[in-house]
Design a protein around this motif. Sequence first.
Motif, PDB file in Angstrom:
ATOM      1  N   ILE A 173       0.916  -1.166  -0.148  1.00 34.33           N
ATOM      2  CA  ILE A 173      -0.132  -0.125   0.159  1.00 34.33           C
ATOM      3  C   ILE A 173       0.823   1.356  -0.177  1.00 34.33           C
ATOM      4  O   ILE A 173       1.703   1.579   1.019  1.00 34.33           O
ATOM      5  CB  ILE A 173      -1.023   0.112   1.352  1.00 34.33           C
ATOM      6  N   LYS A 174       0.591   2.138  -0.933  1.00 33.75           N
ATOM      7  CA  LYS A 174       1.457   3.391  -1.007  1.00 33.75           C
ATOM      8  C   LYS A 174       1.302   4.158  -0.084  1.00 33.75           C
ATOM      9  O   LYS A 174       0.263   4.415   0.492  1.00 33.75           O
ATOM     10  CB  LYS A 174       1.254   4.022  -2.382  1.00 33.75           C
ATOM     11  N   ASN A 175       2.390   4.900   0.704  1.00 30.77           N
ATOM     12  CA  ASN A 175       2.333   5.620   1.809  1.00 30.77           C
ATOM     13  C   ASN A 175       1.694   4.950   2.991  1.00 30.77           C
ATOM     14  O   ASN A 175       0.905   5.642   3.849  1.00 30.77           O
ATOM     15  CB  ASN A 175       1.682   6.916   1.544  1.00 30.77           C
ATOM     16  N   TRP A 176       1.827   3.883   3.309  1.00 31.93           N
ATOM     17  CA  TRP A 176       1.281   3.119   4.378  1.00 31.93           C
ATOM     18  C   TRP A 176       1.802   3.481   5.484  1.00 31.93           C
ATOM     19  O   TRP A 176       0.811   3.540   6.552  1.00 31.93           O
ATOM     20  CB  TRP A 176       1.274   1.609   4.184  1.00 31.93           C
ATOM     21  N   GLU A 177       2.829   4.079   5.639  1.00 35.63           N
ATOM     22  CA  GLU A 177       3.485   4.266   6.806  1.00 35.63           C
ATOM     23  C   GLU A 177       2.831   5.822   7.383  1.00 35.63           C
ATOM     24  O   GLU A 177       2.429   6.052   8.533  1.00 35.63           O
ATOM     25  CB  GLU A 177       4.839   4.724   6.890  1.00 35.63           C
ATOM     26  N   GLN A 178       2.343   6.630   6.440  1.00 36.42           N
ATOM     27  CA  GLN A 178       1.642   7.790   6.708  1.00 36.42           C
ATOM     28  C   GLN A 178       0.112   7.334   7.361  1.00 36.42           C
ATOM     29  O   GLN A 178      -0.226   8.194   8.104  1.00 36.42           O
ATOM     30  CB  GLN A 178       1.550   8.740   5.604  1.00 36.42           C
ATOM     31  N   ILE A 179      -0.495   6.469   6.707  1.00 37.23           N
ATOM     32  CA  ILE A 179      -1.471   6.005   7.034  1.00 37.23           C
ATOM     33  C   ILE A 179      -1.712   5.928   8.588  1.00 37.23           C
ATOM     34  O   ILE A 179      -2.454   5.950   9.335  1.00 37.23           O
ATOM     35  CB  ILE A 179      -2.137   4.859   6.108  1.00 37.23           C
ATOM     36  N   ILE A 180      -0.707   4.566   8.937  1.00 42.84           N
ATOM     37  CA  ILE A 180      -0.557   4.359  10.411  1.00 42.84           C
ATOM     38  C   ILE A 180      -0.357   5.385  11.269  1.00 42.84           C
ATOM     39  O   ILE A 180      -1.013   5.585  12.316  1.00 42.84           O
ATOM     40  CB  ILE A 180       0.643   3.401  10.482  1.00 42.84           C
ATOM     41  N   LEU A 181       0.662   6.400  10.838  1.00 38.36           N
ATOM     42  CA  LEU A 181       0.959   7.575  11.796  1.00 38.36           C
ATOM     43  C   LEU A 181      -0.270   8.497  11.732  1.00 38.36           C
ATOM     44  O   LEU A 181      -0.533   9.073  12.936  1.00 38.36           O
ATOM     45  CB  LEU A 181       2.198   8.381  11.114  1.00 38.36           C
ATOM     46  N   GLY A 182      -1.044   8.555  10.755  1.00 35.96           N
ATOM     47  CA  GLY A 182      -2.287   9.329  10.957  1.00 35.96           C
ATOM     48  C   GLY A 182      -3.135   8.842  12.054  1.00 35.96           C
ATOM     49  O   GLY A 182      -3.989   9.465  12.766  1.00 35.96           O
ATOM     50  N   ARG A 183      -3.437   7.210  11.888  1.00 33.18           N
ATOM     51  CA  ARG A 183      -4.468   6.488  12.987  1.00 33.18           C
ATOM     52  C   ARG A 183      -3.832   6.783  14.497  1.00 33.18           C
ATOM     53  O   ARG A 183      -4.526   6.644  15.127  1.00 33.18           O
ATOM     54  CB  ARG A 183      -4.539   5.412  12.674  1.00 33.18           C
ATOM     55  N   MET A 184      -2.400   7.002  14.504  1.00 30.44           N
ATOM     56  CA  MET A 184      -1.534   7.363  15.665  1.00 30.44           C
ATOM     57  C   MET A 184      -1.594   8.664  16.060  1.00 30.44           C
ATOM     58  O   MET A 184      -0.844   9.024  17.221  1.00 30.44           O
ATOM     59  CB  MET A 184      -0.371   6.486  15.667  1.00 30.44           C
ATOM     60  N   ALA A 185      -2.111   9.648  15.603  1.00 28.71           N
ATOM     61  CA  ALA A 185      -2.027  11.052  15.926  1.00 28.71           C
ATOM     62  C   ALA A 185      -2.208  11.183  17.316  1.00 28.71           C
ATOM     63  O   ALA A 185      -1.451  12.050  17.984  1.00 28.71           O
ATOM     64  CB  ALA A 185      -2.935  11.893  14.647  1.00 28.71           C
ATOM     65  N   PHE A 186      -3.343  10.653  17.785  1.00 30.65           N
ATOM     66  CA  PHE A 186      -3.635  11.072  19.145  1.00 30.65           C
ATOM     67  C   PHE A 186      -2.780  10.502  20.077  1.00 30.65           C
ATOM     68  O   PHE A 186      -2.104  11.328  21.053  1.00 30.65           O
ATOM     69  CB  PHE A 186      -5.190  10.616  19.593  1.00 30.65           C
ATOM     70  N   ILE A 187      -2.323   9.400  19.926  1.00 27.96           N
ATOM     71  CA  ILE A 187      -1.170   8.687  20.923  1.00 27.96           C
ATOM     72  C   ILE A 187       0.044   9.439  20.737  1.00 27.96           C
ATOM     73  O   ILE A 187       0.900   9.769  21.561  1.00 27.96           O
ATOM     74  CB  ILE A 187      -0.962   7.090  20.312  1.00 27.96           C
ATOM     75  N   LEU A 188       0.430  10.007  19.395  1.00 29.11           N
ATOM     76  CA  LEU A 188       1.764  10.782  19.233  1.00 29.11           C
ATOM     77  C   LEU A 188       1.693  11.908  19.748  1.00 29.11           C
ATOM     78  O   LEU A 188       2.668  12.463  20.590  1.00 29.11           O
ATOM     79  CB  LEU A 188       1.855  10.722  17.514  1.00 29.11           C
ATOM     80  N   VAL A 189       0.415  12.700  20.031  1.00 23.77           N
ATOM     81  CA  VAL A 189       0.395  13.798  20.514  1.00 23.77           C
ATOM     82  C   VAL A 189       0.265  13.794  22.051  1.00 23.77           C
ATOM     83  O   VAL A 189       1.325  14.598  22.574  1.00 23.77           O
ATOM     84  CB  VAL A 189      -0.975  14.595  20.086  1.00 23.77           C
ATOM     85  N   VAL A 190      -0.085  12.945  22.697  1.00 23.35           N
ATOM     86  CA  VAL A 190      -0.231  12.571  24.071  1.00 23.35           C
ATOM     87  C   VAL A 190       1.046  12.210  24.572  1.00 23.35           C
ATOM     88  O   VAL A 190       1.803  12.624  25.519  1.00 23.35           O
ATOM     89  CB  VAL A 190      -1.257  11.484  24.492  1.00 23.35           C
ATOM     90  N   SER A 191       2.060  11.363  23.428  1.00 21.10           N
ATOM     91  CA  SER A 191       3.239  10.886  24.052  1.00 21.10           C
ATOM     92  C   SER A 191       4.110  12.003  23.984  1.00 21.10           C
ATOM     93  O   SER A 191       5.064  12.224  24.962  1.00 21.10           O
ATOM     94  CB  SER A 191       3.713   9.882  22.971  1.00 21.10           C
ATOM     95  N   VAL A 192       4.045  13.034  23.002  1.00 19.20           N
ATOM     96  CA  VAL A 192       4.951  14.220  22.831  1.00 19.20           C
ATOM     97  C   VAL A 192       4.886  15.202  23.988  1.00 19.20           C
ATOM     98  O   VAL A 192       5.746  15.646  24.577  1.00 19.20           O
ATOM     99  CB  VAL A 192       4.704  15.013  21.433  1.00 19.20           C
TER     100      VAL A 192
END
Length: 438
Positions: A173-192
């Motif tokens: 799947i093209k750009n699948w990493e960006q798709i995963i990171l998009g789904r993890m946006a909330f987790i990443l924001v909370v982690s940061v």
Amino acid sequence: MLLILCAIQVYLVKTAYDYKVEQFRAEVKDKIGNITNNFTDLDSSVFYKKELLYQRIAEKFIANKNYRVTVKKELLSNAFREALTQRMREKFRREFKDNEVDFAVIVNKFIVFDNTAKTDTIFSEKPKISNALYGNLASLDDAFMVRSYVGTSSDFKKSQYKLLTEDCLYVSIKNWEQIILGRMAFILVVSVLSMLVLVSLFAMAIKALIQQKKVNDVKTDFINNITHELKTPLTTLSVSTKMLARQEVKENEVVFNKVLDTVNRQNNRLQNIIDQVLSNSLGFEKIELQKQKLKAATLLQTIITDFHLAFPKVQIHHHIQNSDTILHLDKFQLTTAINNVLENAVKYGCQNITLITSEENGMFHISIQDDGIGIAKTKQSLLFEKFYRVEQGNLHNTKGLGLGLYYVDQIIKAHQGSVKVVSDLGKGAAFTLSIPVV
């Protein structure tokens, strides 16, 4: 501790990322499973041709074992490659409207065997893109397997033979990493945010420790400074007391009264020392001056006399001009300020001091020049800051709190005046105190 907490946070994010990847791949597998459905809904006649190709190649091998070397080549040069690739891409485009999907069906195994003889493996290899039967995938590096198809056939002219094949469907799947990171946006924001909070708390703790250490250092320096401030008048009082005990001084009323005046002045200085310490902590706007009109020459001469008694080994030369000049000032505060400049020169190694006065444009200038170690140009702008002391290397070789010149600056400003310094390292320093004339 901070590193451990950061490592835990990174581990949790990595675990969440891996879970999201597996979840995403499971979703892709489900969708592709609905699309392929064993390929019968695509074009059964085309897949029937593929099965016929497998059987024909197997029969050729059974008839002639030397055909082994051309089996793979004939498989990969199949006639249905373009047709299946096109049909599969159309299906993927309809199902994955928001994503671009590349795929390839890889043949891994082609095995001929019978029940009475040893299995004859024509080839059995790890998946590689060069073994693609059809599809548009260029590499397996960024792809994952979604389905594996194992087929068997026994419809041969010689019935004892059977065929076992294994095909695997790989997709990317093209750009699948960006798709995963998009789904993890909330987790990443909370982690940061959590990391920022941790780092901020750590920085605040370090800052508090540094401030605490600074307070302890200032406390120690403050005690040393008070001791120094007390020693100067006490030394003068000690010398004056010894002089008063001399018979020749007792018999000379003029000398006796002069020494007695010195004792009284130093006693007043001791009584006001606490006020001086308190005023060191105030800005010039908050200093309350007890002003009176005094002759500049008389005040300076008194200061010079007391300084000479306290530091007899230091030569102080003076050229007091405009002896009739009247100044409106706080006698105690200005005396202490001038003494601070003189004593500061002694601290930094001077042996000779020259005090010169002048009057210009309504301002009375007091220039105090010394032959001490001097001050580097880069440090002169810091001289009048609170707690700053000129160091040699990284060491402070002189005692003090660093309030002396700060106090001088604040007192002169309180008198609506200014302080300037001119110095070169190794060539002494010249401080000019300027205050308005009445």
